[in-house]
Motif scaffolding. Structure first.
Motif, PDB file in Angstrom:
ATOM      1  N   PHE A 181      10.255   7.521  -7.474  1.00 32.98           N
ATOM      2  CA  PHE A 181      10.026   6.455  -6.498  1.00 32.98           C
ATOM      3  C   PHE A 181       8.722   5.725  -6.790  1.00 32.98           C
ATOM      4  CE2 PHE A 181       8.970   4.751  -2.267  1.00 32.98           C
ATOM      5  CZ  PHE A 181      10.111   3.992  -2.068  1.00 32.98           C
ATOM      6  N   ALA A 182       7.690   6.462  -7.195  1.00 40.41           N
ATOM      7  CA  ALA A 182       6.417   5.826  -7.552  1.00 40.41           C
ATOM      8  C   ALA A 182       6.597   4.857  -8.721  1.00 40.41           C
ATOM      9  CB  ALA A 182       5.375   6.891  -7.890  1.00 40.41           C
ATOM     10  N   LEU A 183       7.408   5.231  -9.703  1.00 42.47           N
ATOM     11  CA  LEU A 183       7.662   4.338 -10.833  1.00 42.47           C
ATOM     12  C   LEU A 183       8.432   3.093 -10.397  1.00 42.47           C
ATOM     13  CD1 LEU A 183       8.497   6.976 -13.575  1.00 42.47           C
ATOM     14  CD2 LEU A 183       6.446   5.532 -13.427  1.00 42.47           C
ATOM     15  N   ILE A 184       9.363   3.269  -9.471  1.00 44.38           N
ATOM     16  CA  ILE A 184      10.097   2.113  -8.941  1.00 44.38           C
ATOM     17  C   ILE A 184       9.139   1.191  -8.196  1.00 44.38           C
ATOM     18  CG2 ILE A 184      11.833   1.418  -7.233  1.00 44.38           C
ATOM     19  CD1 ILE A 184      13.391   3.989  -8.155  1.00 44.38           C
ATOM     20  N   CYS A 185       8.222   1.769  -7.416  1.00 45.37           N
ATOM     21  CA  CYS A 185       7.230   0.949  -6.709  1.00 45.37           C
ATOM     22  C   CYS A 185       6.316   0.225  -7.695  1.00 45.37           C
ATOM     23  CB  CYS A 185       6.422   1.808  -5.739  1.00 45.37           C
ATOM     24  SG  CYS A 185       7.369   2.333  -4.296  1.00 45.37           S
ATOM     25  N   LEU A 186       5.981   0.883  -8.802  1.00 46.38           N
ATOM     26  CA  LEU A 186       5.192   0.224  -9.839  1.00 46.38           C
ATOM     27  C   LEU A 186       5.969  -0.969 -10.402  1.00 46.38           C
ATOM     28  CD1 LEU A 186       2.684   0.096 -11.664  1.00 46.38           C
ATOM     29  CD2 LEU A 186       3.863   1.694 -13.208  1.00 46.38           C
ATOM     30  N   GLY A 187       7.255  -0.776 -10.633  1.00 48.74           N
ATOM     31  CA  GLY A 187       8.091  -1.885 -11.092  1.00 48.74           C
ATOM     32  C   GLY A 187       8.116  -3.019 -10.082  1.00 48.74           C
ATOM     33  N   ALA A 188       8.182  -2.672  -8.794  1.00 53.82           N
ATOM     34  CA  ALA A 188       8.162  -3.703  -7.743  1.00 53.82           C
ATOM     35  C   ALA A 188       6.843  -4.472  -7.779  1.00 53.82           C
ATOM     36  CB  ALA A 188       8.364  -3.056  -6.371  1.00 53.82           C
ATOM     37  N   TRP A 189       5.752  -3.772  -8.042  1.00 55.60           N
ATOM     38  CA  TRP A 189       4.459  -4.439  -8.133  1.00 55.60           C
ATOM     39  C   TRP A 189       4.484  -5.505  -9.226  1.00 55.60           C
ATOM     40  CZ3 TRP A 189       0.743  -4.745 -12.018  1.00 55.60           C
ATOM     41  CH2 TRP A 189      -0.493  -5.299 -11.619  1.00 55.60           C
TER      42      TRP A 189
END
Length: 118
Positions: free
Chosen positions: A103-111
């Motif tokens: 999920f943290a990696l997905i949030c990084l992608g969203a950033w």
């Protein structure tokens, strides 16, 4: 005298509500494995109608303030958040560090989607 909420608040609020309905429609039946498949499909379709009644206005209201890629990114982050809570509370599934890392990696992608690189 009407209350006018900011576009991001309305958009994100509708996307959260639509994702609650979507998650229930797609995964709520997993506790009822003995129910006939056609019955489950019809009930899920009925629940999903409410999802569409919120998702479509959310995208229409939000587009222009957000671009389409940003709207989809917001929807995906919300969808995963709602699903994680649902799977933990309703299905009784454990969330592990791997889920948190993913999920943290997905949030990084969203950033990256929301960052203006010029």
């Amino acid at each position: 005298m009407g209350l006018s909420l900011p576009v991001p608040v309305v958009t994100i609020g509708l996307l959260i509500a639509s994702n609650v309905f979507m998650t229930i429609a797609w995964y709520g039946h997993l506790k009822f494995k003995t129910a006939p498949l056609l019955t489950v499909i019809l009930i899920s379709w009925g629940i999903a109608l409410f999802e569409y009644m919120m998702q479509v206005p959310a995208n229409r209201i939000g587009h222009g303030y957000f671009n389409a890629a940003q709207l989809k990114t917001i929807q995906e982050v919300i969808s995963l958040s709602v699903f994680a809570i649902f799977s933990w509370l309703y299905l009784g599934e454990k969330l592990s560090w791997q889920h948190g890392a993913g999920f943290a990696l997905i949030c990084l992608g969203a950033w990256f989607v929301f960052h203006d690189w010029g």
